[in-house]
Enzyme design. Structure first.
Site, PDB file in Angstrom:
ATOM      1  N   GLU A 139      96.185  13.802   4.469  1.00  0.00           N
ATOM      2  CA  GLU A 139      96.007  12.866   5.580  1.00  0.00           C
ATOM      3  C   GLU A 139      96.799  11.588   5.361  1.00  0.00           C
ATOM      4  O   GLU A 139      97.385  11.032   6.308  1.00  0.00           O
ATOM      5  CB  GLU A 139      94.522  12.546   5.749  1.00  0.00           C
ATOM      6  N   ASP A 146      94.085  10.607   9.291  1.00  0.00           N
ATOM      7  CA  ASP A 146      92.979  11.411   9.814  1.00  0.00           C
ATOM      8  C   ASP A 146      92.965  11.374  11.344  1.00  0.00           C
ATOM      9  O   ASP A 146      92.815  12.409  12.003  1.00  0.00           O
ATOM     10  CB  ASP A 146      91.657  10.877   9.253  1.00  0.00           C
TER      11      ASP A 146
END
Length: 248
Positions: free
Chosen positions: A137, A65
């Site tokens: 992610e 992320d």
């Protein structure tokens, strides 16, 4: 016992072969298959296999992320020097949102590589947007850890290229009906109307056909499994026709 060990060995071999296929298909420069396995392991699966000390993907997702945020931020900063801080923030948020990442993961077929707990698998976890977005992610985090920031960046920018362009144009997240309305009303208020002109198929599998009229004039029609889907298709075709006509 011997039969059990053989079955487990085959299962592990099948898992590794599946992940190697993913690596080859997407041309990922990864060498640590165990780390890739972790990236595609959901917490629900790890919780059901605590005795085996299975590791899930949440830490890789956390790192991915942050890396993803930097990659997109850096790309927008360098590519669009005219963008203000506010525009950069809005554009980046539109690209790294759950909807975009999940759609990209679905397109890349990530769902079939996920290890999910029985309950999660039974309720469609492999297609759940939040899980697919988290997996994207986690893979970014895996590329960063196992290879380099450059490898992660190349993966992200190549697979999110379409979303980057849509975000730049301000069309990301908008539906075709909205885009058509914005396009035709550039020169003033105009009336857009959608009407059902036909349907076919049995009740459980109907196909609807909707038509677009702008200021009473008939334009394109579209089909879909629902009236809303058919309206979107009709709007998409009409928008494409109008954009092509305006470019000449």
């Amino acid at each position: 016992m011997k039969g059990r060990r053989t079955h487990k060995t085959i299962s592990l071999q099948a898992r590794e072969a599946s992940l190697q296929e993913l690596v080859a298909r997407l041309r990922l420069p990864l060498t640590d298959i165990a780390l890739l396995d972790r990236a595609f392991t959901h917490t629900s699966y790890a919780n059901e296999n605590k005795a085996r000390h299975v590791q899930h993907n949440e830490r890789l997702e956390f790192l991915g992320d942050a890396v993803l945020d930097l990659i997109i931020g850096e790309y927008l900063f360098k590519t669009y020097p005219q963008m203000t801080e506010g525009e950069l923030t809005k554009t980046k948020a539109a690209i790294v949102c759950e909807t975009s990442l999940a759609a990209c993961s679905k397109k890349l077929g990530f769902g079939k590589y996920l290890l999910l707990g029985r309950g999660e698998a039974a309720t469609g976890g492999s297609e759940r947007p939040s899980i697919l977005a988290d997996t994207f992610e986690a893979l970014v985090g895996t590329l960063y850890v196992d290879v380099s920031y450059e490898a992660a960046s190349q993966f992200v920018l190549s697979h999110l290229a379409g979303y980057l362009e849509k975000a730049r144009k301000g069309t990301l997240g908008k539906d075709y009906k909205t885009l058509l309305q914005e396009f035709v009303q550039q020169e003033g208020e105009r009336q857009i109307h959608y009407s059902l002109i036909g349907e076919s198929g049995p009740d459980h599998d109907k196909v609807f056909c909707m038509e677009v009229r702008i200021d009473g004039h008939r334009y394109a029609s579209g089909t879909g499994k629902s009236k809303k889907e058919a309206e979107q298709h009709a709007a998409q075709v009409t928008l494409a026709q109008l954009q092509q006509a305006s470019s000449h």
